[in-house]
Scaffold this motif. Sequence first.
Motif, short mmCIF file in Angstrom:
data_model
loop_
_atom_site.label_atom_id
_atom_site.label_comp_id
_atom_site.label_asym_id
_atom_site.label_seq_id
_atom_site.Cartn_x
_atom_site.Cartn_y
_atom_site.Cartn_z
N MET A 1 -96.41 68.99 -27.38
CA MET A 1 -97.65 69.45 -26.78
C MET A 1 -97.71 69.09 -25.30
N ASP A 2 -97.08 67.95 -24.91
CA ASP A 2 -97.10 67.55 -23.50
C ASP A 2 -96.43 68.57 -22.60
N ILE A 3 -95.52 69.39 -23.16
CA ILE A 3 -94.84 70.39 -22.33
C ILE A 3 -95.85 71.38 -21.75
N LEU A 4 -96.95 71.62 -22.45
CA LEU A 4 -97.98 72.51 -21.92
C LEU A 4 -98.72 71.89 -20.75
N TYR A 5 -98.93 70.56 -20.81
CA TYR A 5 -99.70 69.88 -19.77
C TYR A 5 -98.83 69.33 -18.65
N ASP A 6 -97.54 69.26 -18.88
CA ASP A 6 -96.63 68.71 -17.87
C ASP A 6 -95.40 69.61 -17.74
N ALA A 7 -95.64 70.91 -17.70
CA ALA A 7 -94.54 71.88 -17.64
C ALA A 7 -93.87 71.85 -16.27
N PRO A 8 -92.54 71.86 -16.24
CA PRO A 8 -91.86 71.93 -14.95
C PRO A 8 -92.11 73.30 -14.29
N TRP A 9 -92.13 73.32 -12.97
CA TRP A 9 -92.43 74.55 -12.23
C TRP A 9 -91.44 75.66 -12.56
N TRP A 10 -90.17 75.28 -12.78
CA TRP A 10 -89.15 76.29 -13.03
C TRP A 10 -89.38 76.98 -14.37
N LEU A 11 -89.93 76.27 -15.36
CA LEU A 11 -90.22 76.88 -16.66
C LEU A 11 -91.33 77.92 -16.51
N CYS A 12 -92.38 77.57 -15.80
CA CYS A 12 -93.48 78.53 -15.57
C CYS A 12 -92.97 79.76 -14.83
N LEU A 13 -92.15 79.52 -13.81
CA LEU A 13 -91.59 80.62 -13.03
C LEU A 13 -90.71 81.51 -13.91
N ALA A 14 -89.92 80.91 -14.79
CA ALA A 14 -89.04 81.67 -15.68
C ALA A 14 -89.85 82.54 -16.64
N ILE A 15 -90.94 82.01 -17.17
CA ILE A 15 -91.78 82.77 -18.10
C ILE A 15 -92.43 83.95 -17.37
N VAL A 16 -92.98 83.69 -16.19
CA VAL A 16 -93.62 84.77 -15.42
C VAL A 16 -92.59 85.83 -15.03
N THR A 17 -91.40 85.40 -14.60
CA THR A 17 -90.34 86.35 -14.20
C THR A 17 -89.91 87.20 -15.39
N ALA A 18 -89.74 86.56 -16.56
CA ALA A 18 -89.35 87.32 -17.77
C ALA A 18 -90.42 88.33 -18.12
N GLY A 19 -91.68 87.93 -18.05
CA GLY A 19 -92.77 88.86 -18.35
C GLY A 19 -92.82 90.01 -17.36
N ALA A 20 -92.64 89.70 -16.08
CA ALA A 20 -92.67 90.75 -15.06
C ALA A 20 -91.50 91.73 -15.25
N ALA A 21 -90.32 91.18 -15.57
CA ALA A 21 -89.15 92.04 -15.79
C ALA A 21 -89.38 92.96 -16.99
N LEU A 22 -89.96 92.43 -18.05
CA LEU A 22 -90.24 93.23 -19.23
C LEU A 22 -91.28 94.31 -18.91
N PHE A 23 -92.29 93.95 -18.13
CA PHE A 23 -93.31 94.90 -17.73
C PHE A 23 -92.69 96.04 -16.91
N VAL A 24 -91.86 95.71 -15.93
CA VAL A 24 -91.22 96.73 -15.10
C VAL A 24 -90.31 97.63 -15.94
N SER A 25 -89.57 96.99 -16.85
CA SER A 25 -88.69 97.77 -17.72
C SER A 25 -89.48 98.76 -18.58
N GLY A 26 -90.58 98.29 -19.15
CA GLY A 26 -91.43 99.16 -19.96
C GLY A 26 -92.07 100.26 -19.13
N ASN A 27 -92.42 99.96 -17.91
CA ASN A 27 -93.03 100.95 -17.02
C ASN A 27 -92.03 102.06 -16.68
N ARG A 28 -90.79 101.67 -16.42
CA ARG A 28 -89.75 102.67 -16.09
C ARG A 28 -89.50 103.62 -17.26
N ARG A 29 -89.56 103.08 -18.47
CA ARG A 29 -89.29 103.89 -19.65
C ARG A 29 -90.57 104.46 -20.27
N ARG A 30 -91.69 104.17 -19.61
CA ARG A 30 -93.00 104.64 -20.07
C ARG A 30 -93.30 104.19 -21.50
#
Length: 194
Positions: A1-30
């Motif tokens: 549970m501490d990982i949620l409250y003390d998450a390293p910056w790179w983990l947050c960045l990786a999650i946001v980047t993965a989400g953005a990449a998936l969003f862009v991919s879905g947008n391209r393929r409609r």
Amino acid sequence: MDILYDAPWWLCLAIVTAGAALFVSGNRRRQSTTMRAGAAIAVAGIAVALLSYFVDTDVEIARNRTRQLVRAVIARDATTLRNLLHANASFQVRGRSTAEYADGATLAAGATAAAELYHVESGTVVSMDAQQADSLITIRMTVWSTQQATLDRPMRTDWQLEWQKTADGWKLFRIELLQIGQQQAGDLNVRFPR
């Protein structure tokens, strides 16, 4: 549970980047389902980052209070020291059988008197390692300080602090001086004001 409250910056960045990449991919393929999943993952990454930033874990609280303690000693602020210390707080030099100070009020007064006696002018925490075991957090830290006694040359000291969870929050219960310079503190003739 501490990982949620003390998450390293790179983990947050990786999650946001993965989400953005998936969003862009879905947008391209409609593909609206893929876009929604990507947006949800990106929002989850942002939520974890915000949660980690705004909520302090017990270890983060102890680390912040440790830095506050160092600043209070340098400033000779006995009131702040007393607020951080447990009523039964003690200070001991490693290798010695008896405590230099055996209660919080005496310890706060002794710390400010020692800072004055040795003309401590500055102190910087350069490393800090914290370990938590239930309601006890042990911190080992290295502090570089300058004082007139060393002609303003930085001097290294190593410390171990034990923070204990109480009804009033985290209080410093025990301080142990481990090392001064390259020598074990117990081997030196260091005196502390009474």
